[in-house]
Every structure is written in C-alpha cells, then in structure tokens.
Enzyme design. Sequence first.
Site, PDB file in Angstrom:
ATOM      1  N   HIS A 109     -23.972  41.124  33.735  1.00  5.67           N
ATOM      2  CA  HIS A 109     -23.786  41.535  35.131  1.00  5.67           C
ATOM      3  C   HIS A 109     -22.289  41.542  35.430  1.00  5.67           C
ATOM      4  O   HIS A 109     -21.582  40.583  35.080  1.00  5.67           O
ATOM      5  CB  HIS A 109     -24.518  40.560  36.058  1.00  5.67           C
ATOM      6  N   GLY A 138     -24.202  53.326  27.508  1.00  2.00           N
ATOM      7  CA  GLY A 138     -24.487  52.418  26.410  1.00  2.00           C
ATOM      8  C   GLY A 138     -23.263  51.794  25.771  1.00  2.00           C
ATOM      9  O   GLY A 138     -23.298  51.410  24.598  1.00  2.00           O
ATOM     10  N   SER A 139     -22.175  51.671  26.513  1.00  2.00           N
ATOM     11  CA  SER A 139     -20.972  51.072  25.890  1.00  2.00           C
ATOM     12  C   SER A 139     -21.222  49.621  25.515  1.00  2.00           C
ATOM     13  O   SER A 139     -20.737  49.155  24.486  1.00  2.00           O
ATOM     14  CB  SER A 139     -19.766  51.202  26.821  1.00  2.00           C
TER      15      SER A 139
HETATM   16  C1  GRF Z   1     -21.453  48.986  33.711  1.00  2.00           C
HETATM   17  O1  GRF Z   1     -21.101  49.146  35.057  1.00  2.00           O
HETATM   18  C2  GRF Z   1     -21.549  47.536  33.387  1.00  2.00           C
HETATM   19  O2  GRF Z   1     -20.683  46.787  34.216  1.00  2.00           O
HETATM   20  C3  GRF Z   1     -22.967  47.176  33.663  1.00  2.00           C
HETATM   21  O3  GRF Z   1     -23.717  48.363  33.388  1.00  2.00           O
HETATM   22  C4  GRF Z   1     -22.865  49.515  33.535  1.00  2.00           C
HETATM   23  C5  GRF Z   1     -22.999  50.494  32.393  1.00  2.00           C
HETATM   24  O4  GRF Z   1     -22.703  49.843  31.224  1.00  2.00           O
HETATM   25  N1  GRF Z   1     -23.371  46.084  32.810  1.00  2.00           N
HETATM   26  P1  GRF Z   1     -22.909  50.575  29.782  1.00  2.00           P
HETATM   27  O5  GRF Z   1     -21.643  51.349  29.503  1.00  2.00           O
HETATM   28  O6  GRF Z   1     -24.101  51.533  29.893  1.00  2.00           O
HETATM   29  O7  GRF Z   1     -23.125  49.452  28.825  1.00  2.00           O
END
Ligand code: GRF
Length: 197
Positions: free
Chosen positions: A110, A13-14
Amino acid sequence: MSARVAILISGSGSNMVALADSMTGDHPARPCLVLSNVPGAAGLARAAERGIPTATVDHRPFRGDRAAFEDALQAELDRATPDIVCLAGFMRVLTPAFVARWQGRMLNIHPSLLPLYPGLDTHARALAAGDAEHGCTVHEVTAVLDHGPILGQARLRVLPQDTAQSLATRVLAQEHRLYPAVLRRFAMGERGRIDIA
Ligand code: GRF
C-alpha cells in the site's frame, strides 16, 4: 522445495516485475501465476515475457457480485496451487470470506505509511497534511482493508517541490525495493517487521 507465489495485478505490474525478478537463485520462492482482473493489463505481457503462467478474471461480467467473482479467482488459484498470494496493484476490494481462505498467506503493498491513509489518493493526502515523511507498507491482508499486520515499511522525506505525481513516482521506487525484501523473508517463515529508508 520453493514456495509458490501467485501475484494479483490490475495494471502495469511494476511491483509484480520486481517480485518476479527477485525470485531467483537461492530465493525460497518462485512465481507460479500472474492473475489480472483487467483483460490485457500490461503486466500480463510482462509476466508472459518471463515465462510466468498468466490468467485473467474480468470482474465486470459479475456486475458487482463479489462472491461469484471471487469464486472465479479462487478457481484460478486452485489450478496454480500457490502457497503465498501477493496483491500488487490489485484494485479490487476482497470480501472477508475470500480473505479468510488466504489469511496468513496473503500480502499487499500500500502506498502510504499505514496506519496513515488507508484507501486511495494517499500521496495527495500526505501532501495536504503537510507530512514531512511518506512511503509504503507491506502488510498481511485481513478482513479490514489496509489494516493487517505490518511486515515492512519504506520511508522517504517529502520534498518542498513534491507533487502527488512526483511523490507517487518516488514511493513506487521504494515499493520495488520493499516488497521483494519482505516476500523473501515471508517465504522463509519470518514475520518480524523490516524498515528501510
Ligand atoms: C501503484 O500506485 C502502487 O503504489 C500501488 O499500485 C499501483 C500500481 O502498481 N501498489 P503496479 O505498477 O501495477 O505494481
């Protein structure tokens, strides 16, 4: 009246954190739900820490019945009444029927410079192709996977020493800049594309 934003996640979820933390002050939107298809996804705790309502719809019990899974997703969204849905590391492919309900109100990020490299393993594919540039794209979600109208892109130079992992790390940092910038404009009704370096 702020636009209500639901964020769908599957993992850390970053991107959700970057979006949620951007929706403050005079920002025209506020998060109303973080929804995961993975029980216990780390992003759920990060959302709860921020006081954002969370929900989980585990896709596994549906055993590939995508329509039934998506009906359960829709039920959670109906409860949260979002104006905008952001897919942020959400790793389930949505059916055209579900996308049709949200077309024009659903965004995705993406990790490639679409239309290059729709699908998975984008960083390794860019390296294998010897691309000098790589990056990420925010687009409107349509029935065709990773092919909707592009709302923003962030680019970076591929370095000689880059590996798929180092590239993924650098692209992710760009995602955290791009997605909030696009969402803010989208919530204000702007649809023109932005490009950031
Ligand atoms: C990452 O690889 C990002 O490039 C793609 O989803 C994956 C997880 O992202 N959009 P997040 O840290 O869960 O937002």
